[in-house]
Scaffold this motif. Structure first.
Motif, PDB file in Angstrom:
ATOM      1  N   ASP A  25       0.632  -1.042  -0.256  1.00 11.04           N
ATOM      2  CA  ASP A  25       0.017   0.054  -0.063  1.00 11.04           C
ATOM      3  C   ASP A  25       0.690   0.993   0.030  1.00 11.04           C
ATOM      4  O   ASP A  25       0.159   2.256  -0.068  1.00 11.04           O
ATOM      5  CB  ASP A  25      -0.823  -0.049   1.028  1.00 11.04           C
ATOM      6  N   GLY A  26       2.515   0.893   0.131  1.00 12.69           N
ATOM      7  CA  GLY A  26       2.803   2.814  -0.072  1.00 12.69           C
ATOM      8  C   GLY A  26       2.570   3.658   1.183  1.00 12.69           C
ATOM      9  O   GLY A  26       2.875   4.653   1.633  1.00 12.69           O
ATOM     10  N   SER A  27       1.744   2.675   2.259  1.00 15.17           N
ATOM     11  CA  SER A  27       2.096   3.939   3.536  1.00 15.17           C
ATOM     12  C   SER A  27       3.246   4.141   4.111  1.00 15.17           C
ATOM     13  O   SER A  27       4.153   3.945   3.908  1.00 15.17           O
ATOM     14  CB  SER A  27       0.919   3.110   4.708  1.00 15.17           C
ATOM     15  N   ALA A  28       2.481   5.518   4.824  1.00 19.20           N
ATOM     16  CA  ALA A  28       3.763   5.558   6.021  1.00 19.20           C
ATOM     17  C   ALA A  28       4.271   4.784   7.086  1.00 19.20           C
ATOM     18  O   ALA A  28       5.565   4.179   7.142  1.00 19.20           O
ATOM     19  CB  ALA A  28       3.588   6.658   7.048  1.00 19.20           C
ATOM     20  N   MET A  29       3.626   3.185   7.466  1.00 18.44           N
ATOM     21  CA  MET A  29       4.023   3.185   7.854  1.00 18.44           C
ATOM     22  C   MET A  29       4.980   1.740   7.267  1.00 18.44           C
ATOM     23  O   MET A  29       6.179   0.806   7.154  1.00 18.44           O
ATOM     24  CB  MET A  29       3.306   1.555   8.857  1.00 18.44           C
ATOM     25  N   GLU A  30       4.636   1.273   6.146  1.00 18.97           N
ATOM     26  CA  GLU A  30       4.929   0.977   4.750  1.00 18.97           C
ATOM     27  C   GLU A  30       6.495   0.951   4.795  1.00 18.97           C
ATOM     28  O   GLU A  30       7.570   0.637   4.701  1.00 18.97           O
ATOM     29  CB  GLU A  30       4.322   0.645   3.915  1.00 18.97           C
ATOM     30  N   ASN A  43      10.333  13.858   8.666  1.00 16.88           N
ATOM     31  CA  ASN A  43      11.152  14.549   7.790  1.00 16.88           C
ATOM     32  C   ASN A  43      11.346  13.916   6.833  1.00 16.88           C
ATOM     33  O   ASN A  43      10.924  14.318   5.761  1.00 16.88           O
ATOM     34  CB  ASN A  43      11.718  16.024   8.076  1.00 16.88           C
ATOM     35  N   ILE A  44      11.744  12.556   7.137  1.00 12.50           N
ATOM     36  CA  ILE A  44      12.284  12.100   6.070  1.00 12.50           C
ATOM     37  C   ILE A  44      11.001  10.670   5.519  1.00 12.50           C
ATOM     38  O   ILE A  44      11.014  10.870   3.730  1.00 12.50           O
ATOM     39  CB  ILE A  44      12.922  10.494   6.466  1.00 12.50           C
ATOM     40  N   ILE A  45      10.187  10.768   6.139  1.00  9.58           N
ATOM     41  CA  ILE A  45       9.079   9.954   5.914  1.00  9.58           C
ATOM     42  C   ILE A  45       7.972  11.085   5.200  1.00  9.58           C
ATOM     43  O   ILE A  45       7.625  10.929   3.858  1.00  9.58           O
ATOM     44  CB  ILE A  45       8.283   9.429   6.865  1.00  9.58           C
ATOM     45  N   ALA A  46       7.843  12.184   5.760  1.00  7.68           N
ATOM     46  CA  ALA A  46       7.281  13.420   4.634  1.00  7.68           C
ATOM     47  C   ALA A  46       7.489  12.970   3.356  1.00  7.68           C
ATOM     48  O   ALA A  46       7.051  13.564   2.138  1.00  7.68           O
ATOM     49  CB  ALA A  46       7.164  14.679   5.474  1.00  7.68           C
ATOM     50  N   ALA A  47       9.062  13.361   3.505  1.00 10.16           N
ATOM     51  CA  ALA A  47       9.646  13.783   1.518  1.00 10.16           C
ATOM     52  C   ALA A  47       9.749  12.495   0.800  1.00 10.16           C
ATOM     53  O   ALA A  47       9.238  12.117  -0.575  1.00 10.16           O
ATOM     54  CB  ALA A  47      11.002  14.076   2.344  1.00 10.16           C
ATOM     55  N   ILE A  48       9.358  11.123   1.501  1.00 12.41           N
ATOM     56  CA  ILE A  48       8.558  10.181   0.907  1.00 12.41           C
ATOM     57  C   ILE A  48       7.826   9.897   0.327  1.00 12.41           C
ATOM     58  O   ILE A  48       7.236   9.358  -1.048  1.00 12.41           O
ATOM     59  CB  ILE A  48       9.644   9.051   1.325  1.00 12.41           C
ATOM     60  N   LEU A  49       6.556  10.039   1.176  1.00 11.56           N
ATOM     61  CA  LEU A  49       5.561  10.535   0.924  1.00 11.56           C
ATOM     62  C   LEU A  49       4.773  11.333  -0.316  1.00 11.56           C
ATOM     63  O   LEU A  49       4.243  11.392  -1.815  1.00 11.56           O
ATOM     64  CB  LEU A  49       4.355  10.547   1.864  1.00 11.56           C
ATOM     65  N   ASP A  50       6.375  12.542  -0.225  1.00 10.89           N
ATOM     66  CA  ASP A  50       5.404  13.355  -1.024  1.00 10.89           C
ATOM     67  C   ASP A  50       6.153  13.455  -2.335  1.00 10.89           C
ATOM     68  O   ASP A  50       5.663  13.692  -3.604  1.00 10.89           O
ATOM     69  CB  ASP A  50       6.029  15.023  -0.756  1.00 10.89           C
ATOM     70  N   ALA A  51       6.948  12.625  -2.695  1.00 10.63           N
ATOM     71  CA  ALA A  51       8.150  12.367  -4.197  1.00 10.63           C
ATOM     72  C   ALA A  51       7.013  11.270  -4.237  1.00 10.63           C
ATOM     73  O   ALA A  51       7.100  10.957  -5.423  1.00 10.63           O
ATOM     74  CB  ALA A  51       9.404  11.425  -3.578  1.00 10.63           C
TER      75      ALA A  51
END
Length: 187
Positions: free
Chosen positions: A152-157, A174-182
């Protein structure tokens, strides 16, 4: 009990003079190098090609600072011998951006302040690019609930997939937020 000790003549011998020809493409540029067979991919990148963006953190494959993308897969370059990658295509942080613009992951890390001291940042960015490629390819992780469905590409994943990359400054949110944004998903 038998003890084996090296012969005195063995101890006096210099390091191996054997060299292997290793031909590979790094950041789109072909290289033919004569390397000691014990040279790690990390040391080849840093010492033979002067690509110092790939960092030597723990030198044991535990921190992820040395992450590089080899033949489309992210690896810890400190755990891999350069000779194993004869004919491979390698991407380091220096080769991720185009001449005109940053890679979307680099831009997302800047926008979300996904770094502090910056030492781990190249490995974090390359690992994050690899994570998104794994999601697109449908590779499951330890937290993928249904192995027959696409992750699913969730933050947990993403947290699970990035767990091999350590940031001692604790920029993880911030790293997780950046990856989700990208990826195209806002945190």
């Amino acid at each position: 009990m038998t003890f084996v000790t090296p012969l005195e003549s063995d101890a006096a011998q210099p390091a191996s003079k054997t060299r292997n020809l290793v031909s590979l493409t790094v950041n789109g540029q072909k290289h033919d190098l004569q390397l000691d067979p014990r040279t790690t991919l990390l040391d080849m990148l840093r010492e033979h090609l002067a690509l110092t963006g790939t960092k030597k953190g723990c030198d044991h494959g535990q921190c992820g600072a040395c992450t590089a993308i080899v033949d489309g897969r992210r690896i810890n370059s400190c755990l891999s011998l350069a000779a194993m990658h004869d004919g491979s295509e390698i991407v380091t942080i220096e080769g991720l951006a185009s001449a005109d613009s940053l890679h979307p992951m680099q831009s997302a890390f800047i926008e979300h302040d996904g770094f502090q001291c910056g030492y781990c940042t190249p490995g974090q960015i390359l690992s994050a690019v690899g994570v998104l490629d794994e999601l697109v390819a449908g590779f499951p992780s330890a937290v993928t609930a249904d192995l027959n469905a696409a992750p699913d590409g969730s933050a947990m994943e993403i947290r699970e997939r990035m767990s091999g990359n350590i940031c001692r400054c604790a920029a993880y949110p911030n790293i997780i937020a950046a990856i989700l944004d990208a990826k195209g998903t806002r945190a």
